[in-house]
Structure formats: structure tokens, C-alpha cells
Design an enzyme around this catalytic site. Structure first.
Site, PDB file in Angstrom:
ATOM      1  N   ASP A  20      22.059 155.082 -19.338  1.00 39.36           N
ATOM      2  CA  ASP A  20      22.995 154.092 -20.193  1.00 39.36           C
ATOM      3  C   ASP A  20      24.484 154.608 -20.753  1.00 39.36           C
ATOM      4  O   ASP A  20      24.034 155.456 -21.427  1.00 39.36           O
ATOM      5  CB  ASP A  20      21.820 154.020 -21.197  1.00 39.36           C
ATOM      6  CG  ASP A  20      21.946 152.652 -22.110  1.00 39.36           C
ATOM      7  OD1 ASP A  20      22.821 151.723 -22.230  1.00 39.36           O
ATOM      8  OD2 ASP A  20      21.096 152.653 -23.165  1.00 39.36           O
ATOM      9  N   GLY A  23      29.153 150.558 -21.561  1.00 38.54           N
ATOM     10  CA  GLY A  23      30.370 149.719 -22.535  1.00 38.54           C
ATOM     11  C   GLY A  23      30.631 151.114 -23.235  1.00 38.54           C
ATOM     12  O   GLY A  23      31.447 150.163 -23.698  1.00 38.54           O
ATOM     13  N   TRP A  25      31.075 153.510 -23.949  1.00 39.77           N
ATOM     14  CA  TRP A  25      31.782 154.558 -23.687  1.00 39.77           C
ATOM     15  C   TRP A  25      33.137 153.896 -23.222  1.00 39.77           C
ATOM     16  O   TRP A  25      34.615 154.169 -23.699  1.00 39.77           O
ATOM     17  CB  TRP A  25      31.760 154.823 -22.076  1.00 39.77           C
ATOM     18  CG  TRP A  25      32.533 156.447 -21.704  1.00 39.77           C
ATOM     19  CD1 TRP A  25      32.338 157.896 -21.144  1.00 39.77           C
ATOM     20  CD2 TRP A  25      33.844 155.819 -20.759  1.00 39.77           C
ATOM     21  NE1 TRP A  25      33.454 158.235 -20.721  1.00 39.77           N
ATOM     22  CE2 TRP A  25      34.083 157.173 -20.613  1.00 39.77           C
ATOM     23  CE3 TRP A  25      34.522 154.936 -20.445  1.00 39.77           C
ATOM     24  CZ2 TRP A  25      35.044 157.003 -19.432  1.00 39.77           C
ATOM     25  CZ3 TRP A  25      35.214 154.826 -19.710  1.00 39.77           C
ATOM     26  CH2 TRP A  25      36.036 156.475 -19.265  1.00 39.77           C
ATOM     27  N   HIS A  37      31.759 151.195 -16.294  1.00 40.84           N
ATOM     28  CA  HIS A  37      30.814 150.239 -15.403  1.00 40.84           C
ATOM     29  C   HIS A  37      31.009 151.589 -14.066  1.00 40.84           C
ATOM     30  O   HIS A  37      30.691 152.149 -13.570  1.00 40.84           O
ATOM     31  CB  HIS A  37      30.625 149.236 -14.784  1.00 40.84           C
ATOM     32  CG  HIS A  37      29.630 148.912 -15.771  1.00 40.84           C
ATOM     33  ND1 HIS A  37      28.583 149.248 -16.449  1.00 40.84           N
ATOM     34  CD2 HIS A  37      30.000 147.504 -16.255  1.00 40.84           C
ATOM     35  CE1 HIS A  37      28.172 148.007 -17.209  1.00 40.84           C
ATOM     36  NE2 HIS A  37      29.203 147.016 -17.564  1.00 40.84           N
ATOM     37  N   SER A  65      19.216 146.358 -13.895  1.00 41.22           N
ATOM     38  CA  SER A  65      17.637 145.675 -13.991  1.00 41.22           C
ATOM     39  C   SER A  65      16.818 144.651 -13.539  1.00 41.22           C
ATOM     40  O   SER A  65      17.911 143.561 -13.538  1.00 41.22           O
ATOM     41  CB  SER A  65      16.879 146.319 -15.293  1.00 41.22           C
ATOM     42  OG  SER A  65      17.362 144.968 -16.065  1.00 41.22           O
ATOM     43  N   ASN A  68      19.570 142.703 -16.582  1.00 39.95           N
ATOM     44  CA  ASN A  68      20.406 142.513 -16.375  1.00 39.95           C
ATOM     45  C   ASN A  68      20.682 141.133 -16.129  1.00 39.95           C
ATOM     46  O   ASN A  68      22.410 141.362 -16.381  1.00 39.95           O
ATOM     47  CB  ASN A  68      21.129 143.903 -15.794  1.00 39.95           C
ATOM     48  CG  ASN A  68      20.792 145.246 -15.926  1.00 39.95           C
ATOM     49  OD1 ASN A  68      20.632 146.214 -15.638  1.00 39.95           O
ATOM     50  ND2 ASN A  68      21.130 145.188 -17.532  1.00 39.95           N
TER      51      ASN A  68
HETATM   52  C1  FPP Z   1      24.339 151.036 -19.127  1.00 38.30           C
HETATM   53  O1  FPP Z   1      25.442 150.773 -19.506  1.00 38.30           O
HETATM   54  C2  FPP Z   1      24.255 150.604 -17.620  1.00 38.30           C
HETATM   55  C3  FPP Z   1      24.017 150.017 -16.732  1.00 38.30           C
HETATM   56  C4  FPP Z   1      23.359 148.694 -17.040  1.00 38.30           C
HETATM   57  C5  FPP Z   1      24.165 149.853 -15.472  1.00 38.30           C
HETATM   58  C6  FPP Z   1      24.138 150.933 -14.573  1.00 38.30           C
HETATM   59  C7  FPP Z   1      25.468 150.716 -13.564  1.00 38.30           C
HETATM   60  C8  FPP Z   1      25.807 152.104 -13.418  1.00 38.30           C
HETATM   61  C9  FPP Z   1      26.303 153.238 -13.610  1.00 38.30           C
HETATM   62  C10 FPP Z   1      27.370 151.820 -11.744  1.00 38.30           C
HETATM   63  C11 FPP Z   1      26.262 151.187 -10.545  1.00 38.30           C
HETATM   64  C12 FPP Z   1      25.805 152.196 -10.272  1.00 38.30           C
HETATM   65  C13 FPP Z   1      25.224 152.604  -8.779  1.00 38.30           C
HETATM   66  C14 FPP Z   1      24.140 153.183  -7.837  1.00 38.30           C
HETATM   67  C15 FPP Z   1      25.968 152.831  -8.277  1.00 38.30           C
HETATM   68  P1  FPP Z   1      25.473 149.445 -20.661  1.00 38.30           P
HETATM   69  O2  FPP Z   1      26.281 148.595 -20.175  1.00 38.30           O
HETATM   70  O3  FPP Z   1      24.168 148.925 -20.872  1.00 38.30           O
HETATM   71  O4  FPP Z   1      26.247 150.128 -21.747  1.00 38.30           O
HETATM   72  P2  FPP Z   1      25.956 149.972 -23.844  1.00 38.30           P
HETATM   73  O5  FPP Z   1      24.587 150.052 -23.696  1.00 38.30           O
HETATM   74  O6  FPP Z   1      26.767 150.923 -23.822  1.00 38.30           O
HETATM   75  O7  FPP Z   1      26.871 148.794 -23.935  1.00 38.30           O
END
Ligand code: FPP
Length: 231
Positions: A20, A23, A25, A37, A65, A68
Site C-alpha cells: 500500500d 499513490g 508516494w 505503481h 483486489s 480495485n
Molecule cells: C496500493 O497503493 C497498491 C495497489 C492498489 C496496487 C499494488 C500493485 C503494485 C505494487 C504493482 C503491480 C504488482 C505486480 C505484482 C506486478 P495505492 O494506490 O492504494 O496507494 P495510496 O493508498 O497511497 O493511494
């Protein structure tokens, strides 16, 4: 990363991570969310390379998820594109490093080209000795409901039977769940499997999470006293 430290305490075999903070970051660096991402995938890559030296049998990552899909279409497209590229570019490394790819969740519902390349990757890595499990279109409540329905169909609704019908049925028991970015919730991830898992919530945003952070988490796990309900 060097050798796994010799430790007298618990050795984690199966670690799962809720990745998590991509975004946030990106926002902190005044970059587009997509860049967060993208850097998140780089963090994934570095971590996969540390699985073997850290002595893990299985690393399970929550990549997408079932909830998502509610994100804006362009973000969903970005995530799917990253997935496409990741499978293609990293498959040779998985094969070379004896990594077995496993997918949990309702992944057959993804775009046909992704399903096809996943099927190919699953087949080509099936002999790997350490597992990278990626949760795609995954929701734990849905997984439990599917497993319970299968258990009911054979007239055996027991703990053991539900466990045996979960997507994770061929993975070792979950030892440690980590969530990055300071959020403290499970977000429909591995609810059944977390029954006796240790949990660690760290403030680091996912793109900044390195193998050194994982090693620190494993060292912390090693000195925890696990009771499984006993005393
Ligand atoms: C949460 O950050 C992250 C995700 C919803 C996606 C996770 C996916 C990756 C790290 C890349 C794809 C993975 C692989 C295995 C290729 P967020 O966007 O919810 O962050 P935030 O809460 O700061 O907005």
C-alpha cells in the site's frame, strides 16, 4: 542480500504483503499516480530476488483486489498494463531462479491476453521450489464463500475441508502478514489464513519498501512468541 541470519527463534516460511502507498508516494514527489505503481513493481522485483536468500518458501503479494475495479478506468488500465509487462519481462528470471508462480483470486475473469500469459507462466514455472503467489482480482470473503460452497457440495463443511478448498490450499500456513503505508486493516486479504499469523504494520510507502525492510520484519518475527491459542 546475504545469507539468512542464523537465528534460534521462529523462521518465517510464508510472508504475505499488502503493498500500500503507491499513490501517496507519487503525490509526495509530485509525480503521476501511474509512476507510483511503476515504482511499486520495481519494489516487487527487488523483493522477489530476496526470497531465496532470506529462506522463505512462499511470498504472497496483494496486487489487485476485487474492489480495485472501482478505481478510475485509466488507473485500472495502468495496473493491468504493468501486470502484462511484469509477467512477460520477469518470467525468464522466475524460471532461472526456480520460482513457482501461483495466482490466487478470480483471475480467470481478467482480460483474455493476461489469462493466457498467466497460464503460460504457471505452466513454465510449475516445477519451481519457492513460490511467488500473486493475488489478482482477489477478495478473501469471496474466496471463503467459494471454498465453503465446494465443501458443502461434498457434504463436508469442516475447518479442514474449507481450508483444503481455498485458493491457497497448496501454500504453507501463513506466518507473517505485513502492510505498508501506515494503514492498519486487512482490506479483505487472507482473512481465513490470518487466523494465527503475526501481523506487522509499517509506515514505509510501498515503493520505498526494500529487501532490508523485509529482513527487519523477519528478524522481528523471529523473536515473537507464537502461542496458537495455547500458553
Ligand atoms: C496500493 O497503493 C497498491 C495497489 C492498489 C496496487 C499494488 C500493485 C503494485 C505494487 C504493482 C503491480 C504488482 C505486480 C505484482 C506486478 P495505492 O494506490 O492504494 O496507494 P495510496 O493508498 O497511497 O493511494
Amino acid at each position: 542480500m546475504g545469507e539468512a541470519p542464523s537465528q534460534t527463534g521462529n523462521r518465517a516460511k510464508h510472508v504475505a504483503i499488502i503493498m500500500d502507498g503507491n499513490g501517496r508516494w507519487a503525490k509526495r514527489k509530485h509525480l503521476p499516480r501511474a509512476m507510483g505503481h511503476k515504482r511499486g513493481v520495481e519494489a516487487v522485483r527487488a523483493l522477489i530476488r530476496s526470497v531465496e536468500p532470506m529462506g522463505l518458501d512462499c511470498l504472497t503479494l496483494y496486487a489487485f483486489s476485487s474492489e480495485n475495479w472501482k478505481r478510475p478506468e485509466d488507473e485500472v488500465d495502468d495496473l493491468m498494463d504493468l501486470m502484462r509487462k511484469f509477467i512477460k519481462s520477469d518470467l525468464p528470471e522466475f524460471i532461472a531462479n526456480d520460482v513457482r508462480l501461483k495466482i490466487i483470486g478470480d483471475w480467470q475473469g481478467l482480460a483474455p491476453d493476461i489469462v493466457k500469459s498467466l497460464e503460460d507462466a504457471l505452466e513454465k514455472t510449475s516445477g519451481g521450489s519457492r513460490t511467488l503467489a500473486v493475488a489478482l482480482n482477489y477478495g478473501s470473503q469471496q474466496e471463503i464463500a467459494r471454498a465453503a460452497a465446494k465443501a458443502a457440495a461434498i457434504g463436508e463443511v469442516t475447518e479442514a475441508s474449507i481450508t483444503a478448498h481455498l485458493d491457497t490450499n497448496d501454500l504453507p500456513p501463513l506466518d507473517l502478514l505485513i502492510r505498508t503505508s501506515g494503514e492498519v486493516r486487512l482490506s479483505n486479504f487472507l482473512l481465513w489464513q490470518c487466523a494465527y499469523a503475526e501481523m506487522l504494520f509499517v509506515d514505509t510507502l510501498w515503493p520505498d519498501f526494500t529487501p532490508e525492510h523485509l529482513q527487519t520484519a523477519l528478524d522481528d518475527f523471529a523473536i515473537r512468541e507464537r502461542r496458537f491459542g495455547g500458553r
